[in-house]
Scaffold this motif. Structure first.
Motif, PDB file in Angstrom:
ATOM      1  N   PHE A 225       0.870  -1.172   0.000  1.00  0.00           N
ATOM      2  CA  PHE A 225       0.000   0.000   0.000  1.00  0.00           C
ATOM      3  C   PHE A 225       0.914   1.231   0.000  1.00  0.00           C
ATOM      4  CE2 PHE A 225      -4.024   1.677   2.438  1.00  0.00           C
ATOM      5  CZ  PHE A 225      -4.386   2.396   1.327  1.00  0.00           C
ATOM      6  N   ILE A 227       0.771   4.149   1.056  1.00  0.00           N
ATOM      7  CA  ILE A 227       0.905   5.000   2.244  1.00  0.00           C
ATOM      8  C   ILE A 227       1.999   4.489   3.180  1.00  0.00           C
ATOM      9  CG2 ILE A 227      -1.520   5.663   2.065  1.00  0.00           C
ATOM     10  CD1 ILE A 227      -2.191   4.189   4.534  1.00  0.00           C
ATOM     11  N   GLU A 300     -10.792   6.183   1.903  1.00  0.00           N
ATOM     12  CA  GLU A 300     -12.235   6.062   1.709  1.00  0.00           C
ATOM     13  C   GLU A 300     -12.885   7.260   2.371  1.00  0.00           C
ATOM     14  OE1 GLU A 300     -14.331   1.832   1.827  1.00  0.00           O
ATOM     15  OE2 GLU A 300     -12.779   2.004   3.316  1.00  0.00           O
ATOM     16  N   VAL A 301     -14.180   7.417   2.131  1.00  0.00           N
ATOM     17  CA  VAL A 301     -14.905   8.535   2.725  1.00  0.00           C
ATOM     18  C   VAL A 301     -14.798   8.501   4.249  1.00  0.00           C
ATOM     19  CG1 VAL A 301     -17.199   9.517   3.062  1.00  0.00           C
ATOM     20  CG2 VAL A 301     -16.534   8.608   0.825  1.00  0.00           C
ATOM     21  N   TYR A 323      -6.746  12.756   1.183  1.00  0.00           N
ATOM     22  CA  TYR A 323      -7.338  12.209  -0.049  1.00  0.00           C
ATOM     23  C   TYR A 323      -6.323  12.231  -1.184  1.00  0.00           C
ATOM     24  CZ  TYR A 323      -9.880  12.725  -4.501  1.00  0.00           C
ATOM     25  OH  TYR A 323     -10.298  12.629  -5.806  1.00  0.00           O
ATOM     26  N   GLU A 327      -1.733   6.959  -8.157  1.00  0.00           N
ATOM     27  CA  GLU A 327      -1.272   7.639  -9.374  1.00  0.00           C
ATOM     28  C   GLU A 327      -0.796   9.061  -9.102  1.00  0.00           C
ATOM     29  OE1 GLU A 327      -3.915   5.806  -9.040  1.00  0.00           O
ATOM     30  OE2 GLU A 327      -4.388   4.644 -10.836  1.00  0.00           O
ATOM     31  N   LEU A 346     -12.757  17.215   1.874  1.00  0.00           N
ATOM     32  CA  LEU A 346     -11.436  16.711   1.463  1.00  0.00           C
ATOM     33  C   LEU A 346     -10.356  17.744   1.777  1.00  0.00           C
ATOM     34  CD1 LEU A 346     -12.154  15.072  -2.020  1.00  0.00           C
ATOM     35  CD2 LEU A 346     -12.084  13.999   0.250  1.00  0.00           C
ATOM     36  N   PHE A 423     -16.127  15.708  -1.597  1.00  0.00           N
ATOM     37  CA  PHE A 423     -16.147  14.431  -2.325  1.00  0.00           C
ATOM     38  C   PHE A 423     -17.592  13.998  -2.521  1.00  0.00           C
ATOM     39  CE2 PHE A 423     -16.039   9.742  -2.366  1.00  0.00           C
ATOM     40  CZ  PHE A 423     -15.084   9.519  -3.340  1.00  0.00           C
ATOM     41  N   ARG A 426     -17.774   8.159  -6.685  1.00  0.00           N
ATOM     42  CA  ARG A 426     -16.960   7.702  -7.796  1.00  0.00           C
ATOM     43  C   ARG A 426     -17.706   7.911  -9.099  1.00  0.00           C
ATOM     44  NH1 ARG A 426     -11.866   6.866  -8.467  1.00  0.00           N
ATOM     45  NH2 ARG A 426     -12.370   5.507 -10.216  1.00  0.00           N
TER      46      ARG A 426
END
Ligand code: ADP
Length: 529
Positions: A225, A227, A300-301, A323, A327, A346, A423, A426
């Motif tokens: 991941f 992060i 996620e939210v 957030y 990429e 966000l 936000f 999607r």
């Protein structure tokens, strides 16, 4: 009405375009020409005897980590390591892993994490696609069929040799790392990110989380991941230390609280599902979170009720909604919250990052109009490894800023007054049910707002012989059944947005990264009919 978007788009005049482009960007801060490994080596020389990284009952000082990473780098350079060449690290997290990550960057290489638990076939396919000549392995990792034709170097064998290599200077556009993320097409996508993006993100974390020398940051994220990178490297850049927390600990709220407390952790970052487990533990048991002063939630939210519960448990701390996307070299906006009554958004773009809210024709929308969130600036990655088609779809020339790449997130959002982003869901979860445009995020928002519902998700079941139907899953009070939740939703939503089926689960399935696993839920939905 999709046409309405185009009508307001026509109203956008030059001054407003300039306002959006110039004033809603992240602060401009020059990045400098020395990249991460070089800066970490310089910083290590300033406090060589302070702890840099710890795991279970072992730790290394900045001086020791610097020496260990120099040994790894020397071994790679001896084998002809070129700037930007991808080096795989097949290792679980630990001190050796930390030396390997830093050693690869120090040698000018690009880091590729590979989960040692993956099947030999999957490891081979990732190494082949990345063209890896050299693979660093952690303790207990036996070379499989994937080792053929490659140099396999056990990390432990490189440590303590006394070999030395200075950090190799790299330019901001040199390749820094590759993460494979799941692709909607079924084949994992290799996301390529550059040194400028990596360093910019680390500096953004240091600035916005106000990290200082001597502070401990929890390194909780799995190595697969992205992060996990800032959790290891940001404290090293500013004289702090990184505390590696095993995944088993993360899954056990009591153990996690114990680890954060005894490790004197000051700053941590979790995905909402782990955050929620931690909150439940804090609410039910005595004692707080020790020295933790800031917690970031990402991926996620962040539901407003979780933020309220956090401040009820830990008043005086900071909660940061972060957030971004792999990429984009990880997080690109931060909302720094300090009180329970602050609106959860966000937040604002981090340093050197520009946001555009685009319509379907990729034109800038007026302030406040919902559209696709896109980013440009140093954060934007290089694209997908060996996949020109998907790269061209997501990474486009920035129509408003010449010579810049722009990454389209697939997320829908809008500017709020005061320059914060909201936000809205999607883009690819936007579907049509019986002719009506449905945003899954909207239904999930309502679901989360129902009394007694703790968490929920909505998926689309496109069964044969009929149009797509919506299926909702939730966890929460045992007194609440699917029928009751459905009834509550139908009071608030147009018919087409009310899920056909609503199921209560004891827990929602999670991905390896701890996000709600919608692929599994879709399968469950199909099975339940
Ligand atoms: P990262 O690795 O940076 O966590 P991923 O590449 O795994 O991100 O996923 C990126 C997507 O996750 C975003 O496009 C968005 O849909 C979602 N996401 C990430 N952070 C947030 C957030 N704070 N709030 C809402 N959605 C988020």
């Amino acid at each position: 009405d999709p046409d309405a978007v185009h009508r307001v788009e026509d109203l956008l005049d030059e001054p407003e375009i300039r306002h959006q482009l110039d004033e809603l960007s992240g602060p401009r801060v020059p990045l400098g020409d020395r990249m991460t490994a070089q800066l970490i080596a310089e910083r290590a020389a300033r406090e060589p005897d302070e702890v840099a990284v710890s795991h279970r009952d072992r730790s290394w000082t900045h001086g020791e980590l610097d020496a260990r990473s120099a040994e790894v780098a020397a071994a790679l350079l001896e084998r002809g390591q070129a700037v930007g060449e991808i080096v795989a690290v097949v290792a679980d997290r630990g001190l050796g892993w930390a030396a390997a990550v830093l050693g690869v960057l120090r040698a000018g290489g690009a880091y590729l994490p590979v989960d040692p638990g993956a099947t030999a076939g999957r490891i081979a396919s990732v190494l082949d696609r990345a063209g890896c000549r050299v693979v660093l392995t952690g303790p207990g990792v036996e070379p499989g069929a994937w080792a053929a034709g490659r140099a396999v170097l056990p990390i432990d064998g490189l440590l303590g040799t006394g070999a030395h290599a200075d950090p190799v200077p790299v330019s901001p556009d040199a390749l820094a790392y590759v993460y494979f993320t799941s692709g909607s097409t079924g084949t994992p996508k290799g996301v390529m990110c550059e040194h400028g993006g990596l360093l910019n993100h680390l500096l953004a974390k240091i600035a916005d989380m106000e990290l200082v020398a001597g502070e401990v940051v929890a390194q909780t994220a799995a190595q697969s991941f992205d992060i996990s990178l800032w959790q290891l490297l940001a404290p090293l850049l500013c004289g702090g230390s990184s505390r590696i927390v095993d995944t088993e600990v993360l899954l056990d709220a009591d153990a996690l609280v114990e680890e954060l407390t005894t490790g004197r952790v000051r700053v941590a970052q979790l995905v909402p599902s782990y955050f929620e487990v931690l909150l439940a533990r804090l609410e039910s048991g005595p004692g707080g979170l020790g020295a933790v002063r800031a917690l970031s939630v990402t991926g996620e939210v962040l539901r407003p009720d979780l933020a309220r519960r956090w401040f009820a448990c830990c008043p005086g701390t900071t909660l940061v909604n972060a957030y971004g996307a792999t990429e984009l070299s990880d997080d690109t906006t931060h909302a720094v919250l300090r009180h329970a009554d602050e609106q959860v958004t966000l937040g604002r773009p981090v340093r050197n990052v520009d946001v555009s809210i685009l319509d379907d024709t990729k034109s800038l929308l007026p302030l406040g109009a919902p559209g696709e969130i896109a980013f440009s600036g140093v954060c934007v990655g290089r694209g997908y490894l060996d996949d020109e088609e998907q790269t061209a779809r997501a990474f486009i020339p920035d129509p408003h800023r010449p010579d810049r790449r722009l990454y389209r997130t697939g997320d829908i959002g809008r500017w709020l007054p005061g320059g914060r982003l909201e936000f809205l869901g999607r883009r690819d979860e936007q579907i049509r049910v019986r002719g009506v445009r449905v945003e899954i995020g909207e239904i999930e928002h309502r679901l989360a707002g129902i009394d007694g519902v703790t968490s929920g998700a909505v998926v689309v079941d496109s069964g044969a012989g009929r149009g797509p139907i919506l299926v909702a899953f939730f966890t929460g009070s045992a007194a609440l059944d699917g029928g009751a939740v459905r009834a509550r939703l139908s009071e608030q939503l147009p018919d087409q947005l009310v899920p056909t089926y609503v199921h209560r689960l004891d827990r929602l399935p999670l991905t390896a990264n701890g996000k709600i696993d919608k692929v599994v839920l879709a399968t469950v939905a199909a099975t339940l009919g």
